[in-house]
Design a protein around this motif. Structure first.
Motif, PDB file in Angstrom:
ATOM      1  N   SER A  48       0.733  -1.312   0.207  1.00 22.13           N
ATOM      2  CA  SER A  48       0.074   0.107   0.176  1.00 22.13           C
ATOM      3  C   SER A  48       0.895   1.230  -0.126  1.00 22.13           C
ATOM      4  N   LYS A  49       0.076   2.596  -0.112  1.00 18.07           N
ATOM      5  CA  LYS A  49       1.213   3.695   0.007  1.00 18.07           C
ATOM      6  C   LYS A  49       1.746   3.875   1.285  1.00 18.07           C
ATOM      7  N   GLU A  50       0.911   3.569   2.458  1.00 14.70           N
ATOM      8  CA  GLU A  50       1.473   3.471   3.502  1.00 14.70           C
ATOM      9  C   GLU A  50       2.746   2.731   3.776  1.00 14.70           C
ATOM     10  N   ALA A  51       2.572   1.491   3.222  1.00 19.96           N
ATOM     11  CA  ALA A  51       3.567   0.426   3.343  1.00 19.96           C
ATOM     12  C   ALA A  51       4.750   0.840   2.742  1.00 19.96           C
ATOM     13  N   ARG A  52       4.838   1.674   1.503  1.00 18.87           N
ATOM     14  CA  ARG A  52       5.818   2.008   0.615  1.00 18.87           C
ATOM     15  C   ARG A  52       6.352   3.108   1.349  1.00 18.87           C
ATOM     16  N   GLU A  53       5.650   3.984   2.193  1.00 18.16           N
ATOM     17  CA  GLU A  53       6.363   5.171   2.679  1.00 18.16           C
ATOM     18  C   GLU A  53       7.248   4.649   4.144  1.00 18.16           C
ATOM     19  N   VAL A  54       6.625   3.536   4.607  1.00 17.87           N
ATOM     20  CA  VAL A  54       7.768   3.164   5.562  1.00 17.87           C
ATOM     21  C   VAL A  54       8.887   2.680   4.937  1.00 17.87           C
ATOM     22  N   LEU A  55       8.707   2.000   4.077  1.00 20.37           N
ATOM     23  CA  LEU A  55      10.040   1.232   3.296  1.00 20.37           C
ATOM     24  C   LEU A  55      10.898   2.303   2.922  1.00 20.37           C
ATOM     25  N   GLU A  56      10.470   3.461   2.262  1.00 16.16           N
ATOM     26  CA  GLU A  56      11.123   4.543   1.813  1.00 16.16           C
ATOM     27  C   GLU A  56      11.797   5.098   3.224  1.00 16.16           C
ATOM     28  N   MET A  57      11.216   5.147   4.230  1.00 12.75           N
ATOM     29  CA  MET A  57      11.838   5.869   5.605  1.00 12.75           C
ATOM     30  C   MET A  57      12.969   4.758   5.746  1.00 12.75           C
ATOM     31  N   LEU A  58      12.577   3.603   5.966  1.00 13.18           N
ATOM     32  CA  LEU A  58      13.765   2.714   6.164  1.00 13.18           C
ATOM     33  C   LEU A  58      14.931   2.717   5.404  1.00 13.18           C
ATOM     34  N   GLU A  59      14.830   2.935   4.027  1.00 13.75           N
ATOM     35  CA  GLU A  59      15.762   2.900   3.000  1.00 13.75           C
ATOM     36  C   GLU A  59      16.429   3.989   3.515  1.00 13.75           C
ATOM     37  N   ASN A  69      19.370  -1.722   2.547  1.00 14.53           N
ATOM     38  CA  ASN A  69      19.379  -2.350   1.163  1.00 14.53           C
ATOM     39  C   ASN A  69      18.124  -3.117   1.169  1.00 14.53           C
ATOM     40  N   GLY A  70      17.797  -3.897   2.283  1.00 18.51           N
ATOM     41  CA  GLY A  70      16.439  -4.568   2.120  1.00 18.51           C
ATOM     42  C   GLY A  70      15.208  -3.891   1.621  1.00 18.51           C
ATOM     43  N   ALA A  71      15.062  -2.610   2.403  1.00 25.80           N
ATOM     44  CA  ALA A  71      13.939  -1.783   1.889  1.00 25.80           C
ATOM     45  C   ALA A  71      14.052  -1.256   0.407  1.00 25.80           C
ATOM     46  N   LYS A  72      15.221  -1.055   0.175  1.00 24.71           N
ATOM     47  CA  LYS A  72      15.700  -0.578  -1.226  1.00 24.71           C
ATOM     48  C   LYS A  72      15.180  -1.845  -2.232  1.00 24.71           C
ATOM     49  N   ALA A  73      15.674  -2.863  -1.861  1.00 25.11           N
ATOM     50  CA  ALA A  73      15.222  -3.971  -2.850  1.00 25.11           C
ATOM     51  C   ALA A  73      13.997  -4.382  -2.905  1.00 25.11           C
ATOM     52  N   ALA A  74      12.967  -4.113  -1.724  1.00 19.28           N
ATOM     53  CA  ALA A  74      11.787  -4.299  -1.750  1.00 19.28           C
ATOM     54  C   ALA A  74      10.936  -3.313  -2.407  1.00 19.28           C
ATOM     55  N   LEU A  75      11.518  -2.106  -2.336  1.00 19.95           N
ATOM     56  CA  LEU A  75      10.745  -0.612  -3.180  1.00 19.95           C
ATOM     57  C   LEU A  75      11.070  -1.070  -4.748  1.00 19.95           C
ATOM     58  N   GLU A  76      12.221  -1.653  -5.191  1.00 19.33           N
ATOM     59  CA  GLU A  76      12.543  -1.693  -6.682  1.00 19.33           C
ATOM     60  C   GLU A  76      11.502  -3.079  -6.930  1.00 19.33           C
ATOM     61  N   ARG A  77      11.394  -4.096  -6.149  1.00 19.32           N
ATOM     62  CA  ARG A  77      10.379  -5.215  -6.451  1.00 19.32           C
ATOM     63  C   ARG A  77       9.187  -4.572  -6.825  1.00 19.32           C
ATOM     64  N   LEU A  78       8.555  -3.759  -5.692  1.00 20.11           N
ATOM     65  CA  LEU A  78       7.376  -3.180  -5.856  1.00 20.11           C
ATOM     66  C   LEU A  78       7.170  -2.217  -7.257  1.00 20.11           C
ATOM     67  N   ASP A  79       8.298  -1.475  -7.508  1.00 16.79           N
ATOM     68  CA  ASP A  79       7.991  -0.756  -8.710  1.00 16.79           C
ATOM     69  C   ASP A  79       8.181  -1.549 -10.055  1.00 16.79           C
ATOM     70  N   ARG A  80       8.593  -2.759 -10.226  1.00 15.44           N
ATOM     71  CA  ARG A  80       8.721  -3.691 -11.337  1.00 15.44           C
ATOM     72  C   ARG A  80       7.270  -4.377 -11.385  1.00 15.44           C
TER      73      ARG A  80
END
Length: 82
Positions: A48-59, A69-80
């Motif tokens: 969700s938007k909120e989950a992405r925001e938390v991942l962005e904050m962690l990154e 690195n884990g948060a960045k990889a998760a965001l990249e997979r979500l983008d793909r």
């Protein structure tokens, strides 16, 4: 038949060495590290938007390189997956 038995023993020995090396290279996290790693996985699955925001904050702000690195990889997979 004796050749098969010794090959099997050698295979077990070599396989054990490979597994030992992998465990040293990629140790299984425990306790708090494992909880944080799983939380990143859950946030990615939520997506969700909120989950992405938390991942962005962690990154950006996590003191742990592994967590960033884990948060960045998760965001990249979500983008793909979009």
């Amino acid at each position: 038949d004796a050749g098969l038995g010794s090959a099997s023993a050698e295979l077990r020995l070599r396989g054990g060495r490979v597994l030992d090396a992998l465990q040293r290279t990629f140790p299984i996290p425990s306790g708090e590290l494992l909880r944080r790693w799983r939380a990143i996985q859950v946030l990615e699955r939520i997506g969700s938007k909120e989950a992405r925001e938390v991942l962005e904050m962690l990154e950006k702000d996590s003191p742990s390189l592994r967590e960033r690195n884990g948060a960045k990889a998760a965001l990249e997979r979500l983008d793909r997956s979009r």
